[in-house]
Write a protein that holds these residues in place. Structure first.
Motif, short mmCIF file in Angstrom:
data_model
loop_
_atom_site.label_atom_id
_atom_site.label_comp_id
_atom_site.label_asym_id
_atom_site.label_seq_id
_atom_site.Cartn_x
_atom_site.Cartn_y
_atom_site.Cartn_z
N LEU A 122 69.32 -20.45 8.95
CA LEU A 122 68.94 -19.98 10.28
C LEU A 122 70.04 -20.30 11.26
O LEU A 122 70.53 -21.43 11.32
CB LEU A 122 67.63 -20.65 10.69
N ASP A 129 68.90 -16.58 16.52
CA ASP A 129 67.86 -15.59 16.21
C ASP A 129 68.29 -14.67 15.07
O ASP A 129 67.77 -13.57 14.92
CB ASP A 129 67.52 -14.76 17.45
N GLN A 171 70.10 -14.82 10.74
CA GLN A 171 70.42 -15.66 9.59
C GLN A 171 71.91 -15.51 9.30
O GLN A 171 72.51 -14.45 9.53
CB GLN A 171 69.60 -15.28 8.37
N LEU A 223 62.73 -18.19 6.55
CA LEU A 223 63.38 -19.08 7.51
C LEU A 223 62.54 -19.19 8.78
O LEU A 223 62.48 -20.26 9.40
CB LEU A 223 64.79 -18.56 7.84
N ILE A 224 61.91 -18.11 9.18
CA ILE A 224 61.01 -18.17 10.33
C ILE A 224 59.73 -18.92 9.98
O ILE A 224 59.30 -19.82 10.70
CB ILE A 224 60.64 -16.75 10.82
N ALA A 233 60.28 -22.68 9.79
CA ALA A 233 61.04 -23.31 10.86
C ALA A 233 60.14 -24.31 11.59
O ALA A 233 58.91 -24.26 11.45
CB ALA A 233 61.54 -22.24 11.84
N ARG A 236 60.09 -23.51 17.31
CA ARG A 236 61.10 -22.50 17.03
C ARG A 236 60.48 -21.31 16.32
O ARG A 236 60.84 -20.16 16.58
CB ARG A 236 62.22 -23.11 16.18
N ARG A 237 59.53 -21.57 15.42
CA ARG A 237 58.85 -20.49 14.72
C ARG A 237 58.13 -19.58 15.71
O ARG A 237 58.24 -18.36 15.64
CB ARG A 237 57.86 -21.07 13.71
N PRO A 285 61.85 -20.53 0.59
CA PRO A 285 62.57 -21.53 1.38
C PRO A 285 63.10 -22.66 0.50
O PRO A 285 62.54 -22.98 -0.54
CB PRO A 285 61.49 -22.05 2.34
N ILE A 313 60.37 -28.34 6.32
CA ILE A 313 61.16 -27.42 7.13
C ILE A 313 62.22 -26.77 6.23
O ILE A 313 62.83 -27.46 5.41
CB ILE A 313 61.85 -28.15 8.30
N HIS A 316 65.58 -25.75 5.25
CA HIS A 316 66.97 -26.02 5.58
C HIS A 316 67.86 -24.85 5.18
O HIS A 316 69.00 -24.74 5.62
CB HIS A 316 67.44 -27.31 4.90
N PHE A 330 68.31 -30.06 13.09
CA PHE A 330 67.74 -29.01 13.93
C PHE A 330 67.69 -29.47 15.38
O PHE A 330 67.62 -30.63 15.66
CB PHE A 330 66.32 -28.62 13.46
#
Length: 257
Positions: free
Chosen positions: A109, A112, A114, A147-148, A151, A155-156, A208, A215, A217, A257
């Protein structure tokens, strides 16, 4: 009273020039770079002269083209090594590509979007190609979705509500409520599918690479031509993909992050 450009502004302009050069790997002339950047030719020349002096940029006197220099490559390799991407990730990805006989990709990520980190081609003649070092969308790719979904909470939520839902492929999700539902499903199931959402004729399965805090990475995916990979066959590759992601979760250092 001095009217010179502040040093901080010149740093930003230099970084913009480097970014533009990175998008034009075959090189660009001074006048072309001035037009692309919107900077005066004299400003571009001063920036390029300094960057060339320090090996961040190379100049071909024969073609009059500027390209990124070895210093940028050296720094990139150091970042890659620090994150364990090259020495740790590539062997795992190559094994996965041999097992599933399709292309394997990895991204992280970055704002906004990748950022594609690695790509390993599949062994078959027709294979999906990736472009490490380039940015890609989040909303219409399997890696972007995971990734969303994985997150950090704030942030998600910001990404679900804020990213543009542009129709890039025939099946791209462009409705905000439908996109939220999709991300919730991805988070519940632990994987995402992109079925011709980014490009026509391409399907991908993404999972992920999770840290101990759950989370993401990074993200890992298998991508294949749609004519060769029905959705059911793609899902059948999930155990191998998930095992590779678990291995990388142990081997890769965590991302801040």
């Amino acid at each position: 009273m001095s009217t010179s450009t502040p040093a901080s502004d010149m740093v930003g302009k230099a970084l913009h020039v480097l970014t533009l050069l990175g998008e034009r790997p075959t090189g660009v002339t001074l006048s072309e770079l001035a037009r692309a950047s919107g900077f005066p030719t004299s400003t571009c020349y001063r920036l390029l002269k300094s960057l060339t002096r320090d090996s961040f940029v190379e100049f071909d006197a024969r073609t009059k083209h500027y390209t990124l220099g070895l210093r940028v490559y050296q720094l990139g390799q150091r970042v890659s090594h620090a994150h364990g991407f090259a020495g740790v990730a590539l062997p795992v990805m190559r094994r996965l590509a041999e097992t599933c006989r399709e292309a394997v990709l990895m991204s992280v990520l970055d704002g906004d979007k990748q950022l594609y980190i690695h790509h390993v081609e599949g062994p078959q003649q027709v294979s999906v190609r990736g472009e490490p070092g380039k940015h890609g969308p989040l909303h219409c790719t399997s890696m972007g979705k995971v990734l969303i979904a994985f997150a950090p909470t704030e942030r998600r939520e910001a990404l679900i509500e804020g990213i543009e839902l542009t129709a890039l492929g025939p099946h791209s999700i462009t409705d905000r409520a439908a996109f939220r539902t999709e991300i919730e499903q991805v988070r519940a199931e632990g994987h995402a599918i992109a079925d011709e959402e980014h490009e026509p004729g391409i399907r991908a399965l993404g999972v992920p690479i999770l840290g101990p805090d759950r989370i993401a990475h990074a993200a890992l995916s298998i991508a294949a031509p749609a004519f060769r990979m029905p959705p059911a066959d793609l899902l059948a590759l999930r155990p191998a993909l998930t095992n590779a992601a678990h291995e990388l979760a142990v081997l890769l250092p965590p991302r801040p992050f």
